[in-house]
Design a protein around this motif. Structure first.
Motif, PDB file in Angstrom:
ATOM      1  N   LYS B  20      24.573  27.129  55.277  1.00  0.00           N
ATOM      2  CA  LYS B  20      23.305  26.770  54.804  1.00  0.00           C
ATOM      3  C   LYS B  20      23.680  26.004  53.316  1.00  0.00           C
ATOM      4  CE  LYS B  20      21.019  30.443  56.072  1.00  0.00           C
ATOM      5  NZ  LYS B  20      19.854  31.328  56.078  1.00  0.00           N
ATOM      6  N   LYS B  21      24.140  26.705  52.339  1.00  0.00           N
ATOM      7  CA  LYS B  21      24.155  26.172  51.013  1.00  0.00           C
ATOM      8  C   LYS B  21      25.098  24.887  50.950  1.00  0.00           C
ATOM      9  CE  LYS B  21      24.023  30.423  48.683  1.00  0.00           C
ATOM     10  NZ  LYS B  21      24.682  31.558  48.067  1.00  0.00           N
ATOM     11  N   TYR B  22      26.158  24.774  51.939  1.00  0.00           N
ATOM     12  CA  TYR B  22      26.705  23.386  51.906  1.00  0.00           C
ATOM     13  C   TYR B  22      25.772  22.196  52.475  1.00  0.00           C
ATOM     14  CZ  TYR B  22      30.768  26.406  52.165  1.00  0.00           C
ATOM     15  OH  TYR B  22      31.693  27.667  51.813  1.00  0.00           O
ATOM     16  N   HIS B  23      25.018  22.766  53.297  1.00  0.00           N
ATOM     17  CA  HIS B  23      23.903  21.693  53.858  1.00  0.00           C
ATOM     18  C   HIS B  23      23.142  21.094  52.886  1.00  0.00           C
ATOM     19  CE1 HIS B  23      20.352  20.510  56.074  1.00  0.00           C
ATOM     20  NE2 HIS B  23      21.430  20.115  57.114  1.00  0.00           N
ATOM     21  N   ALA B  24      22.568  22.282  51.980  1.00  0.00           N
ATOM     22  CA  ALA B  24      21.530  21.907  50.946  1.00  0.00           C
ATOM     23  C   ALA B  24      22.218  21.255  50.020  1.00  0.00           C
ATOM     24  CB  ALA B  24      20.801  23.259  50.692  1.00  0.00           C
ATOM     25  N   LEU B  25      23.423  21.473  49.793  1.00  0.00           N
ATOM     26  CA  LEU B  25      24.168  20.807  48.696  1.00  0.00           C
ATOM     27  C   LEU B  25      24.395  19.240  49.056  1.00  0.00           C
ATOM     28  CD1 LEU B  25      25.744  20.870  45.746  1.00  0.00           C
ATOM     29  CD2 LEU B  25      27.561  21.741  47.058  1.00  0.00           C
ATOM     30  N   LEU B  26      24.767  18.871  50.214  1.00  0.00           N
ATOM     31  CA  LEU B  26      25.087  17.624  50.554  1.00  0.00           C
ATOM     32  C   LEU B  26      23.848  16.839  50.673  1.00  0.00           C
ATOM     33  CD1 LEU B  26      27.603  18.322  53.537  1.00  0.00           C
ATOM     34  CD2 LEU B  26      28.076  17.627  51.116  1.00  0.00           C
ATOM     35  N   LEU B  27      22.398  17.323  50.661  1.00  0.00           N
ATOM     36  CA  LEU B  27      21.466  16.477  50.932  1.00  0.00           C
ATOM     37  C   LEU B  27      21.148  15.927  49.362  1.00  0.00           C
ATOM     38  CD1 LEU B  27      19.067  18.551  53.037  1.00  0.00           C
ATOM     39  CD2 LEU B  27      20.215  16.755  53.634  1.00  0.00           C
ATOM     40  N   GLN B  28      21.886  16.609  48.468  1.00  0.00           N
ATOM     41  CA  GLN B  28      21.676  16.232  47.031  1.00  0.00           C
ATOM     42  C   GLN B  28      23.027  15.133  46.601  1.00  0.00           C
ATOM     43  OE1 GLN B  28      19.648  17.799  44.249  1.00  0.00           O
ATOM     44  NE2 GLN B  28      18.349  17.964  46.164  1.00  0.00           N
ATOM     45  N   GLU B  29      24.008  15.321  47.326  1.00  0.00           N
ATOM     46  CA  GLU B  29      25.206  14.260  46.986  1.00  0.00           C
ATOM     47  C   GLU B  29      25.407  13.057  47.762  1.00  0.00           C
ATOM     48  OE1 GLU B  29      27.382  15.480  44.543  1.00  0.00           O
ATOM     49  OE2 GLU B  29      26.415  17.278  44.182  1.00  0.00           O
ATOM     50  N   GLU B  39      35.385  20.887  44.397  1.00  0.00           N
ATOM     51  CA  GLU B  39      33.964  20.505  43.848  1.00  0.00           C
ATOM     52  C   GLU B  39      32.790  21.281  44.357  1.00  0.00           C
ATOM     53  OE1 GLU B  39      33.804  16.154  43.774  1.00  0.00           O
ATOM     54  OE2 GLU B  39      31.851  16.311  42.797  1.00  0.00           O
ATOM     55  N   ILE B  40      32.927  21.446  45.809  1.00  0.00           N
ATOM     56  CA  ILE B  40      31.778  22.275  46.443  1.00  0.00           C
ATOM     57  C   ILE B  40      31.625  23.692  45.665  1.00  0.00           C
ATOM     58  CG2 ILE B  40      31.126  23.273  48.469  1.00  0.00           C
ATOM     59  CD1 ILE B  40      32.397  20.511  49.939  1.00  0.00           C
ATOM     60  N   ALA B  41      33.185  24.032  45.907  1.00  0.00           N
ATOM     61  CA  ALA B  41      33.157  25.734  45.360  1.00  0.00           C
ATOM     62  C   ALA B  41      32.671  25.785  44.153  1.00  0.00           C
ATOM     63  CB  ALA B  41      34.767  26.033  45.394  1.00  0.00           C
ATOM     64  N   GLU B  42      33.012  24.863  42.976  1.00  0.00           N
ATOM     65  CA  GLU B  42      32.565  25.144  41.471  1.00  0.00           C
ATOM     66  C   GLU B  42      30.982  25.151  41.690  1.00  0.00           C
ATOM     67  OE1 GLU B  42      33.878  22.100  38.934  1.00  0.00           O
ATOM     68  OE2 GLU B  42      32.707  22.997  37.376  1.00  0.00           O
ATOM     69  N   LYS B  43      30.565  24.136  42.153  1.00  0.00           N
ATOM     70  CA  LYS B  43      28.821  24.181  42.371  1.00  0.00           C
ATOM     71  C   LYS B  43      28.456  25.277  42.682  1.00  0.00           C
ATOM     72  CE  LYS B  43      28.965  19.066  42.308  1.00  0.00           C
ATOM     73  NZ  LYS B  43      27.940  17.973  41.934  1.00  0.00           N
ATOM     74  N   LEU B  44      28.740  26.007  43.693  1.00  0.00           N
ATOM     75  CA  LEU B  44      28.130  27.091  44.489  1.00  0.00           C
ATOM     76  C   LEU B  44      29.097  28.300  44.044  1.00  0.00           C
ATOM     77  CD1 LEU B  44      27.959  25.598  47.962  1.00  0.00           C
ATOM     78  CD2 LEU B  44      26.136  26.008  46.470  1.00  0.00           C
ATOM     79  N   ASN B  45      29.774  28.392  42.914  1.00  0.00           N
ATOM     80  CA  ASN B  45      30.241  29.639  42.423  1.00  0.00           C
ATOM     81  C   ASN B  45      31.099  30.409  43.695  1.00  0.00           C
ATOM     82  OD1 ASN B  45      29.947  30.324  39.640  1.00  0.00           O
ATOM     83  ND2 ASN B  45      28.116  29.671  39.894  1.00  0.00           N
ATOM     84  N   ILE B  46      31.912  29.803  44.143  1.00  0.00           N
ATOM     85  CA  ILE B  46      32.634  30.299  45.235  1.00  0.00           C
ATOM     86  C   ILE B  46      34.093  29.961  44.888  1.00  0.00           C
ATOM     87  CG2 ILE B  46      30.913  31.138  46.807  1.00  0.00           C
ATOM     88  CD1 ILE B  46      31.625  28.642  48.633  1.00  0.00           C
ATOM     89  N   THR B  47      34.941  29.964  45.911  1.00  0.00           N
ATOM     90  CA  THR B  47      36.519  29.712  45.706  1.00  0.00           C
ATOM     91  C   THR B  47      36.733  28.576  46.847  1.00  0.00           C
ATOM     92  OG1 THR B  47      37.256  31.010  47.473  1.00  0.00           O
ATOM     93  CG2 THR B  47      37.313  32.120  45.208  1.00  0.00           C
ATOM     94  N   PRO B  48      37.484  27.525  46.482  1.00  0.00           N
ATOM     95  CA  PRO B  48      37.851  26.391  47.473  1.00  0.00           C
ATOM     96  C   PRO B  48      38.525  26.844  48.764  1.00  0.00           C
ATOM     97  CG  PRO B  48      38.771  26.125  45.217  1.00  0.00           C
ATOM     98  CD  PRO B  48      38.283  27.571  45.186  1.00  0.00           C
ATOM     99  N   GLU B  49      39.014  27.933  48.703  1.00  0.00           N
ATOM    100  CA  GLU B  49      39.753  28.400  49.912  1.00  0.00           C
ATOM    101  C   GLU B  49      38.580  28.965  50.994  1.00  0.00           C
ATOM    102  OE1 GLU B  49      40.519  29.871  46.990  1.00  0.00           O
ATOM    103  OE2 GLU B  49      42.375  29.010  46.720  1.00  0.00           O
ATOM    104  N   GLN B  50      37.739  29.435  50.447  1.00  0.00           N
ATOM    105  CA  GLN B  50      36.328  29.995  51.062  1.00  0.00           C
ATOM    106  C   GLN B  50      35.653  28.818  51.868  1.00  0.00           C
ATOM    107  OE1 GLN B  50      33.894  32.882  49.340  1.00  0.00           O
ATOM    108  NE2 GLN B  50      34.602  33.761  51.180  1.00  0.00           N
ATOM    109  N   LYS B  65      44.124  15.092  49.410  1.00  0.00           N
ATOM    110  CA  LYS B  65      44.387  14.314  48.208  1.00  0.00           C
ATOM    111  C   LYS B  65      42.815  13.846  47.997  1.00  0.00           C
ATOM    112  CE  LYS B  65      46.661  12.647  45.049  1.00  0.00           C
ATOM    113  NZ  LYS B  65      47.645  11.556  44.898  1.00  0.00           N
ATOM    114  N   ILE B  66      41.884  13.735  49.108  1.00  0.00           N
ATOM    115  CA  ILE B  66      40.977  12.937  48.931  1.00  0.00           C
ATOM    116  C   ILE B  66      39.601  14.062  49.071  1.00  0.00           C
ATOM    117  CG2 ILE B  66      39.306  11.568  50.065  1.00  0.00           C
ATOM    118  CD1 ILE B  66      41.481   9.951  48.881  1.00  0.00           C
ATOM    119  N   GLY B  67      39.531  14.866  49.986  1.00  0.00           N
ATOM    120  CA  GLY B  67      38.348  15.547  50.338  1.00  0.00           C
ATOM    121  C   GLY B  67      37.918  15.388  51.496  1.00  0.00           C
ATOM    122  N   TYR B  68      36.480  15.683  51.508  1.00  0.00           N
ATOM    123  CA  TYR B  68      35.911  15.661  52.809  1.00  0.00           C
ATOM    124  C   TYR B  68      34.964  14.508  52.756  1.00  0.00           C
ATOM    125  CZ  TYR B  68      37.490  20.288  53.898  1.00  0.00           C
ATOM    126  OH  TYR B  68      38.381  21.439  53.724  1.00  0.00           O
TER     127      TYR B  68
END
Lengths: 211, 211
Positions: B20-29, B39-50, B65-68
């Motif tokens: 749900k948080k990813y979804h909300a974040l994307l509506l902003q990006e 980048e996602i991890a940093e904005k939500l204070n979690i780890t990239p692996e997660q 090398k690029i991301g999602y």
DNA sequence: AAAATAACGTGATTATTTTCACGAATATTT
DNA sequence: AAATATTCGTGAAAATAATCACGTTATTTT
């Protein structure tokens, strides 16, 4: 004799989330004197064991055969969440949402008092929201100092949310309760709690999908 | 070649909450085309692996090398939450909170349309809330049928919440979004999502205590 | 006053979730 | 075109959380 006079262990996050639910539930259970772990569990759709285990993280003791003494339980939870301390908060944005919060009666029970509500719309400034008169943003600095406000509530439009956050932080606010969907950028040490309204309905939509 | 064409495994609850948080974040990006797990991890204070692991539960593939690819990500999350299906909802209670929701612009993006808002206060009936005219409760039955409404939002006072819930269920509502602190009693099969407003500030109060 | 009962409290076990570590893949640079 | 750098994807290991099972305790019944 109760044993846990020290609280050495960090409270697990899922437990923390449930503690909030127990607290909310108890505010509704004023008629009885005692409540069992089973009863709590049933209302919240969890297991009684979980309820009992959660309570071990606080200084909460129940009575066998009887359950937990509701006033004591409530006192302990209230102490844990700091709801017996009175905190003044300010609300920025006097639209419907800000107004709804300003009028919300439930804050008193959890040690929250709305010190003031602000807006920069000249039409709103001076108008009444409950018992509060809407103040201009220029007054924020003074009110924060005067009432020692640490918590600010952002109910403005998306495009001014970041700006307002910065204004609040400049004036000494330590925690922001953010009702906009914006991901606020804040310096370390500032607490930000996002109250994203879409979250709730996403859960509903997903659950409905499955059927 | 992508591999996970089947989604056999149940999604872990913590993952669901983060989705749900990813979804909300994307509506902003909306400005960028790609975003990395870091980048996602940093904005939500979690780890990239997660972040990456969470995405494996959906049909989401990133490019090394690029991301999602943001539009693809958004599409996948949108599909998961069913936000591409349009659901009509009704709001009961035209106070500040009900009105705030009725006017909320963000619903459109997640496939929600407010079909109507109801109240039983004669002073409010007929008045405008955004583009909607407040209807009397007696109209609920007709509106639910007409617009095939499955979701009802309760924004009334505490003491009539249970009563309204029952009325909605009688008329075919399958999911209730409850903005009151009342623990609603409902028959099995009915989805209830409680949007307890005090929850957010309890977290803040507790975090402030610790310092 | 002893027995029965109902609910708590909690160590041990099991299940779930997160983190780690590293191979694979794809741009970019030389 | 090869080397390099970056980021993804994911099994394995570690950490965390939930459940189980049963001992303990206070009340109620006989």
């Amino acid at each position: 004799m109760s044993k846990n006079n020290n609280k050495p262990i960090e409270i697990p996050k899922p437990t923390f989330e449930r503690l909030k639910k127990y607290h909310a539930l108890l505010l509704q259970e004023k008629d009885k004197e005692y409540i069992s772990s089973e009863e709590i569990a049933e209302k919240l759709n969890i297991t009684p064991e979980q309820v009992r285990k959660d309570f071990t993280y606080l200084n909460i003791n129940g009575k066998p055969k009887i359950g937990y003494h509701i006033p004591s339980l409530e006192k302990e939870l209230s102490e844990f969440f700091g709801t017996w301390i009175l905190d003044n908060i300010i609300i920025i944005g006097a639209g419907n949402l800000g107004s709804a919060l300003a009028k919300y009666k439930g804050f008193k029970k959890i040690g929250i008092r709305v010190a003031a509500i602000f807006d920069n719309d000249p039409e709103k400034i001076g108008s009444l929201v409950g018992e509060l008169s809407v103040l201009p943003l220029a007054e924020i600095k003074r009110v924060i100092k005067r009432f020692k406000v640490k918590i600010g509530v952002i109910c403005v439009s998306e495009n001014s949310a970041q700006e307002i956050a910065e204004l609040l932080i400049q004036n000494g606010i330590k925690a922001i309760w953010n009702f906009t969907p914006v991901n606020l950028q804040t310096p370390p040490g500032i607490i930000v709690e996002n109250q994203d309204i879409t979250t709730g309905i996403l859960t509903i939509k997903h659950l409905m999908e499955k059927e």
